[in-house]
Motif scaffolding. Structure first.
Motif, PDB file in Angstrom:
ATOM      1  N   ARG A  28       0.818  -1.203   0.000  1.00 53.34           N
ATOM      2  CA  ARG A  28       0.000   0.000   0.000  1.00 53.34           C
ATOM      3  C   ARG A  28       0.864   1.271   0.000  1.00 53.34           C
ATOM      4  O   ARG A  28       0.568   2.227  -0.719  1.00 53.34           O
ATOM      5  CB  ARG A  28      -0.916   0.012   1.228  1.00 53.34           C
ATOM      6  N   VAL A  29       1.928   1.260   0.782  1.00 57.20           N
ATOM      7  CA  VAL A  29       2.815   2.420   0.838  1.00 57.20           C
ATOM      8  C   VAL A  29       3.507   2.632  -0.500  1.00 57.20           C
ATOM      9  O   VAL A  29       3.654   3.774  -0.973  1.00 57.20           O
ATOM     10  CB  VAL A  29       3.850   2.247   1.973  1.00 57.20           C
ATOM     11  N   SER A  30       3.964   1.557  -1.133  1.00 59.40           N
ATOM     12  CA  SER A  30       4.639   1.678  -2.434  1.00 59.40           C
ATOM     13  C   SER A  30       3.704   2.235  -3.503  1.00 59.40           C
ATOM     14  O   SER A  30       4.157   2.821  -4.489  1.00 59.40           O
ATOM     15  CB  SER A  30       5.178   0.318  -2.867  1.00 59.40           C
ATOM     16  N   GLN A  31       2.402   2.051  -3.292  1.00 62.76           N
ATOM     17  CA  GLN A  31       1.417   2.596  -4.229  1.00 62.76           C
ATOM     18  C   GLN A  31       1.014   4.023  -3.876  1.00 62.76           C
ATOM     19  O   GLN A  31       0.169   4.612  -4.549  1.00 62.76           O
ATOM     20  CB  GLN A  31       0.169   1.703  -4.236  1.00 62.76           C
ATOM     21  N   GLY A  32       1.630   4.563  -2.795  1.00 62.85           N
ATOM     22  CA  GLY A  32       1.305   5.915  -2.363  1.00 62.85           C
ATOM     23  C   GLY A  32      -0.035   6.021  -1.670  1.00 62.85           C
ATOM     24  O   GLY A  32      -0.616   7.109  -1.592  1.00 62.85           O
ATOM     25  N   ALA A  33      -0.540   4.890  -1.166  1.00 61.30           N
ATOM     26  CA  ALA A  33      -1.840   4.867  -0.498  1.00 61.30           C
ATOM     27  C   ALA A  33      -1.666   4.421   0.950  1.00 61.30           C
ATOM     28  O   ALA A  33      -0.648   3.849   1.317  1.00 61.30           O
ATOM     29  CB  ALA A  33      -2.795   3.926  -1.232  1.00 61.30           C
ATOM     30  N   LYS A  34      -2.675   4.667   1.750  1.00 63.04           N
ATOM     31  CA  LYS A  34      -2.651   4.245   3.146  1.00 63.04           C
ATOM     32  C   LYS A  34      -3.285   2.870   3.287  1.00 63.04           C
ATOM     33  O   LYS A  34      -4.260   2.546   2.605  1.00 63.04           O
ATOM     34  CB  LYS A  34      -3.388   5.257   4.032  1.00 63.04           C
ATOM     35  N   ALA A  35      -2.736   2.078   4.189  1.00 64.50           N
ATOM     36  CA  ALA A  35      -3.297   0.763   4.454  1.00 64.50           C
ATOM     37  C   ALA A  35      -4.605   0.903   5.218  1.00 64.50           C
ATOM     38  O   ALA A  35      -4.818   1.880   5.944  1.00 64.50           O
ATOM     39  CB  ALA A  35      -2.296  -0.070   5.264  1.00 64.50           C
ATOM     40  N   ASP A  36      -5.506  -0.054   5.031  1.00 67.01           N
ATOM     41  CA  ASP A  36      -6.731  -0.098   5.814  1.00 67.01           C
ATOM     42  C   ASP A  36      -6.352  -0.333   7.279  1.00 67.01           C
ATOM     43  O   ASP A  36      -5.809  -1.380   7.630  1.00 67.01           O
ATOM     44  CB  ASP A  36      -7.638  -1.219   5.315  1.00 67.01           C
ATOM     45  N   GLN A  37      -6.629   0.632   8.121  1.00 66.81           N
ATOM     46  CA  GLN A  37      -6.148   0.565   9.503  1.00 66.81           C
ATOM     47  C   GLN A  37      -6.747  -0.590  10.284  1.00 66.81           C
ATOM     48  O   GLN A  37      -6.058  -1.249  11.062  1.00 66.81           O
ATOM     49  CB  GLN A  37      -6.422   1.893  10.208  1.00 66.81           C
ATOM     50  N   ARG A  38      -8.030  -0.868  10.060  1.00 63.51           N
ATOM     51  CA  ARG A  38      -8.654  -1.962  10.805  1.00 63.51           C
ATOM     52  C   ARG A  38      -8.009  -3.299  10.470  1.00 63.51           C
ATOM     53  O   ARG A  38      -7.748  -4.112  11.363  1.00 63.51           O
ATOM     54  CB  ARG A  38     -10.153  -1.999  10.522  1.00 63.51           C
ATOM     55  N   LEU A  39      -7.747  -3.541   9.191  1.00 63.77           N
ATOM     56  CA  LEU A  39      -7.100  -4.787   8.796  1.00 63.77           C
ATOM     57  C   LEU A  39      -5.676  -4.851   9.321  1.00 63.77           C
ATOM     58  O   LEU A  39      -5.233  -5.890   9.841  1.00 63.77           O
ATOM     59  CB  LEU A  39      -7.099  -4.909   7.265  1.00 63.77           C
ATOM     60  N   LEU A  40      -4.948  -3.745   9.216  1.00 69.15           N
ATOM     61  CA  LEU A  40      -3.563  -3.707   9.677  1.00 69.15           C
ATOM     62  C   LEU A  40      -3.473  -3.945  11.184  1.00 69.15           C
ATOM     63  O   LEU A  40      -2.660  -4.741  11.653  1.00 69.15           O
ATOM     64  CB  LEU A  40      -2.939  -2.357   9.324  1.00 69.15           C
ATOM     65  N   TYR A  41      -4.330  -3.284  11.936  1.00 68.08           N
ATOM     66  CA  TYR A  41      -4.310  -3.436  13.388  1.00 68.08           C
ATOM     67  C   TYR A  41      -4.760  -4.831  13.805  1.00 68.08           C
ATOM     68  O   TYR A  41      -4.254  -5.390  14.789  1.00 68.08           O
ATOM     69  CB  TYR A  41      -5.201  -2.395  14.059  1.00 68.08           C
ATOM     70  N   LEU A  42      -5.706  -5.405  13.062  1.00 67.45           N
ATOM     71  CA  LEU A  42      -6.164  -6.763  13.375  1.00 67.45           C
ATOM     72  C   LEU A  42      -5.031  -7.765  13.185  1.00 67.45           C
ATOM     73  O   LEU A  42      -4.788  -8.619  14.057  1.00 67.45           O
ATOM     74  CB  LEU A  42      -7.352  -7.135  12.489  1.00 67.45           C
ATOM     75  N   LEU A  43      -4.327  -7.669  12.056  1.00 71.67           N
ATOM     76  CA  LEU A  43      -3.192  -8.563  11.809  1.00 71.67           C
ATOM     77  C   LEU A  43      -2.124  -8.388  12.889  1.00 71.67           C
ATOM     78  O   LEU A  43      -1.579  -9.363  13.403  1.00 71.67           O
ATOM     79  CB  LEU A  43      -2.594  -8.291  10.422  1.00 71.67           C
ATOM     80  N   GLY A  44      -1.838  -7.128  13.226  1.00 69.34           N
ATOM     81  CA  GLY A  44      -0.828  -6.860  14.244  1.00 69.34           C
ATOM     82  C   GLY A  44      -1.239  -7.383  15.613  1.00 69.34           C
ATOM     83  O   GLY A  44      -0.434  -7.986  16.330  1.00 69.34           O
ATOM     84  N   ALA A  45      -2.501  -7.169  15.979  1.00 72.26           N
ATOM     85  CA  ALA A  45      -2.970  -7.621  17.293  1.00 72.26           C
ATOM     86  C   ALA A  45      -2.949  -9.145  17.393  1.00 72.26           C
ATOM     87  O   ALA A  45      -2.526  -9.712  18.416  1.00 72.26           O
ATOM     88  CB  ALA A  45      -4.384  -7.098  17.546  1.00 72.26           C
ATOM     89  N   LEU A  46      -3.378  -9.835  16.342  1.00 71.63           N
ATOM     90  CA  LEU A  46      -3.347 -11.306  16.340  1.00 71.63           C
ATOM     91  C   LEU A  46      -1.909 -11.813  16.432  1.00 71.63           C
ATOM     92  O   LEU A  46      -1.627 -12.800  17.135  1.00 71.63           O
ATOM     93  CB  LEU A  46      -4.022 -11.847  15.080  1.00 71.63           C
TER      94      LEU A  46
END
Length: 270
Positions: A28-46
């Motif tokens: 997402r960053v390489s595309q100049g876009a922001k990652a979906d925060q809910r998905l990112l935080y869910l993966l990180g929390a798990l």
């Protein structure tokens, strides 16, 4: 056939989740876009939950707490990522996760697969455990500050040379990034102060032979961070000077803990 270690599957699960989160955010960053925060935080929390489960299996024994060099590194990484995930709900530091998730992946695998050295069991008295917890939180907060300082350095360089990358374009303004850095430094300094005080209160002798190097280096790190925060408050220190002092204090702190622990477990075997 030997039975599987109870920490094996959660360690692998944590590594896979960290790798997935890193890959997703990186794309997402390489595309100049922001990652979906809910998905990112869910993966990180798990991933953190799986890493914590693996660490509990590795560290908790019937005779006491076994905190070897690599388990300590994994525990601090888990604490750092947890603190950052919590901070992300209030302040714009999600970009730090792109550096921290690979750290979590590496440390959980190393803690699982690399043999430990000679590890004395830790007496589980409340005062000792409080000192350990405060130390881990202090190291974790200063680790976040160092990654923030490195991102600030990259941001400053790219803005000066007028070729910001996709990552930098997603950053908050430079002044906000710098304010976040000093917020982390103040929090880390407070936790380190409490850690030193708790060590003085609950450890039998902070200057015993096996603790003297750790104590002196930790005190030096506290002085370095104190001078940095004083310089910021009184002299307006910022930019490269602040980053250099941050890195210097962090190196002293890491030598205090990991340097002495590495020597004791793998060289002196005590």
């Amino acid at each position: 056939m030997l039975p599987l270690s109870p920490s094996l599957l959660p360690s692998i699960a944590a590594a896979v989740l960290y790798a997935a989160a890193t890959t997703y955010q990186g794309i997402r960053v390489s595309q100049g876009a922001k990652a979906d925060q809910r998905l990112l935080y869910l993966l990180g929390a798990l991933a953190v939950v799986a890493q914590a489960y693996a660490l509990a299996s590795q560290m908790i024994t019937p005779l006491g707490l076994s905190l070897n060099f690599f388990s300590a590194a994994s525990l601090i990484a888990a604490a750092v990522i947890t603190l950052t995930l919590v901070a992300c709900t209030r302040i714009p530091v999600a970009n730090l996760l792109l550096l921290l998730f690979p750290l979590g992946c590496a440390t959980t695998l190393i803690a699982q697969f690399v043999p430990s050295g000679t590890v004395p069991l830790i007496n589980e008295e409340p005062g000792i455990l409080a000192h350990i917890l405060l130390s881990i939180l202090a190291y974790g907060m200063f680790t976040i500050a160092v990654f923030q300082a490195l991102l600030l350095l990259v941001q400053d360089y790219q803005l000066k040379h007028k070729h910001p990358s996709g990552l930098i374009r997603n950053f908050p303004p430079l002044q906000t990034m710098e304010s976040l850095l000093f917020g982390f430094l103040w929090a880390g300094w407070g936790l380190l102060s409490l850690s030193l005080i708790s060590g003085w209160l609950f450890l039998d002798n902070l200057f015993a032979q096996h603790l003297v190097h750790k104590t002196l280096l930790a005190c030096l790190a506290w002085i370095v961070f104190s001078v940095l925060l004083w310089g910021r408050n009184r002299l307006g220190w910022r930019g490269h000077k602040a980053i250099r002092w941050t890195l210097a204090g962090f190196c002293l702190l890491m030598l205090a803990y990991f340097g002495s622990k590495l020597v004791r477990e793998y060289i002196l075997h005590i």
